[in-house]
Design an enzyme around this catalytic site. Structure first.
Site, PDB file in Angstrom:
ATOM      1  N   ASP A  73       0.856  -1.176   0.000  1.00 54.81           N
ATOM      2  CA  ASP A  73       0.000   0.000   0.000  1.00 54.81           C
ATOM      3  C   ASP A  73       0.901   1.237   0.000  1.00 54.81           C
ATOM      4  OD1 ASP A  73      -2.351   1.627   0.375  1.00 54.81           O
ATOM      5  OD2 ASP A  73      -1.826   1.747   2.498  1.00 54.81           O
ATOM      6  N   ASP A  99      -0.143   4.986   1.078  1.00 53.93           N
ATOM      7  CA  ASP A  99      -0.331   5.925   2.189  1.00 53.93           C
ATOM      8  C   ASP A  99      -0.260   5.200   3.531  1.00 53.93           C
ATOM      9  OD1 ASP A  99      -0.902   8.105   0.370  1.00 53.93           O
ATOM     10  OD2 ASP A  99      -2.852   7.177   0.052  1.00 53.93           O
ATOM     11  N   GLY A 157      -8.164   3.567   3.422  1.00 53.89           N
ATOM     12  CA  GLY A 157      -7.856   2.504   2.476  1.00 53.89           C
ATOM     13  C   GLY A 157      -8.864   2.301   1.363  1.00 53.89           C
ATOM     14  N   ARG A 165     -12.014   6.796  -2.988  1.00 53.11           N
ATOM     15  CA  ARG A 165     -12.567   8.051  -2.484  1.00 53.11           C
ATOM     16  C   ARG A 165     -14.092   8.052  -2.407  1.00 53.11           C
ATOM     17  NH1 ARG A 165     -11.083  12.319  -6.414  1.00 53.11           N
ATOM     18  NH2 ARG A 165      -9.028  11.395  -6.058  1.00 53.11           N
ATOM     19  N   SER A 207      -5.486   5.558  -4.237  1.00 55.50           N
ATOM     20  CA  SER A 207      -5.256   6.953  -4.607  1.00 55.50           C
ATOM     21  C   SER A 207      -5.059   7.125  -6.109  1.00 55.50           C
ATOM     22  CB  SER A 207      -4.029   7.498  -3.877  1.00 55.50           C
ATOM     23  OG  SER A 207      -3.720   8.809  -4.326  1.00 55.50           O
ATOM     24  N   ASN A 244      -3.590   9.678  -7.149  1.00 54.18           N
ATOM     25  CA  ASN A 244      -2.385  10.506  -7.202  1.00 54.18           C
ATOM     26  C   ASN A 244      -1.117   9.694  -6.956  1.00 54.18           C
ATOM     27  OD1 ASN A 244      -4.056  12.947  -7.346  1.00 54.18           O
ATOM     28  ND2 ASN A 244      -4.496  12.549  -5.192  1.00 54.18           N
ATOM     29  N   ASP A 276      -1.566  -0.719   6.127  1.00 51.62           N
ATOM     30  CA  ASP A 276      -1.786  -0.112   7.444  1.00 51.62           C
ATOM     31  C   ASP A 276      -3.267   0.084   7.736  1.00 51.62           C
ATOM     32  OD1 ASP A 276      -1.893   3.446   7.144  1.00 51.62           O
ATOM     33  OD2 ASP A 276      -2.089   1.992   5.514  1.00 51.62           O
TER      34      ASP A 276
END
Length: 246
Positions: free
Chosen positions: A17, A19, A63, A66, A141, A143, A199
């Site tokens: 992952d 972030d 996780g 969006r 994400s 991004n 996480d």
């Protein structure tokens, strides 16, 4: 039996992952979500609104893609918004509008605050690759590529499955395992021979339901018990704890 990387001997690929595992952007995401939802709730309910909390973030948002995060949290408050479209303005009263507002805030925070990597993770990925294991980045994400480029880490991953790729392939996001399964497929590795590093509780669920060979929970916020409860085989505070020498 485990290797010097702290993994079962038959693991041939590592799926990370972004972030909270590779970069310190989870806290930035959480701040952008709180600012977004608190403003939305204040406008809808007045100053007596019940604010968005850390537990809300962990349970409903962290996780997830969006739009799923928007939908999930608002449902927990009994709020149902129309979906809208992906190009809705950030003030539109739609799922996509709220999500776009969050992304606007996130990008502004990244521009002003920058992005930091977890050095222990980068060293571990170097060690993984030195041992001949394949690597993938798996993130909800949109991004992801820009963030990896900002920390000069794009070259560390053989495959990227992110929000952009998931949308192109119509892959449901975490807690469903589809994005991790796609990464393993693209690497040519069976799920049972791939390890997942996450996480988020939703990421733990995805790793376990996808029947991956090993699931590592990265505890950045003191939720070790919850990570185990959601399917982690092992929980560490930093990937450097697993070993490995690049």
């Amino acid at each position: 039996m485990t290797t010097q990387l702290g993994l079962p001997e038959d693991i041939r690929a590592c799926l990370f992952d972004l972030d909270g595992v590779v970069t310190r952007t989870a806290v930035v995401h959480a701040a952008a979500w709180k600012e977004t939802f608190d403003a939305f709730l204040r406008e809808r309910e007045g100053e007596g609104f019940r604010p968005f909390t850390d537990s809300d973030y962990d349970e409903y948002v962290d996780g997830r893609p969006r739009a799923d995060g928007v939908r999930s949290f608002l449902a927990s408050r009994g709020i149902d918004l129309p979906e809208g479209s992906s190009d809705d303005p950030p003030d539109a009263p739609t799922v996509n509008g709220v999500g776009n507002r969050k992304n606007e805030l996130l990008l502004e925070k990244i521009r002003t605050q920058g992005v930091d990597a977890y050095e222990g993770t980068l060293r571990y990925i170097d060690a993984v690759r030195a041992e001949g294991l394949a690597t993938a980045i798996v993130s909800s994400s949109a991004n992801t590529r820009d963030v990896l480029r900002s920390i000069d880490a794009e070259h560390l991953f053989d495959v990227r499955i992110d929000g952009v790729v998931a949308r192109e392939r119509n892959l449901p996001g975490k807690p469903r395992p589809d994005t991790f399964l796609a990464a393993a497929h693209d690497l040519g590795v069976e799920p049972a021979r791939a390890a997942v590093f996450e996480d988020a509780l939703a990421g733990m669920d995805a790793g376990r339901s996808g029947h991956f060979g090993y699931v590592v929970g990265v505890d950045r916020v003191g939720q070790s018990d919850a990570l185990y409860a959601h399917g982690a085989d092992r929980v560490v505070k930093d990937l450097a704890e697993l070993g490995g020498r690049a």
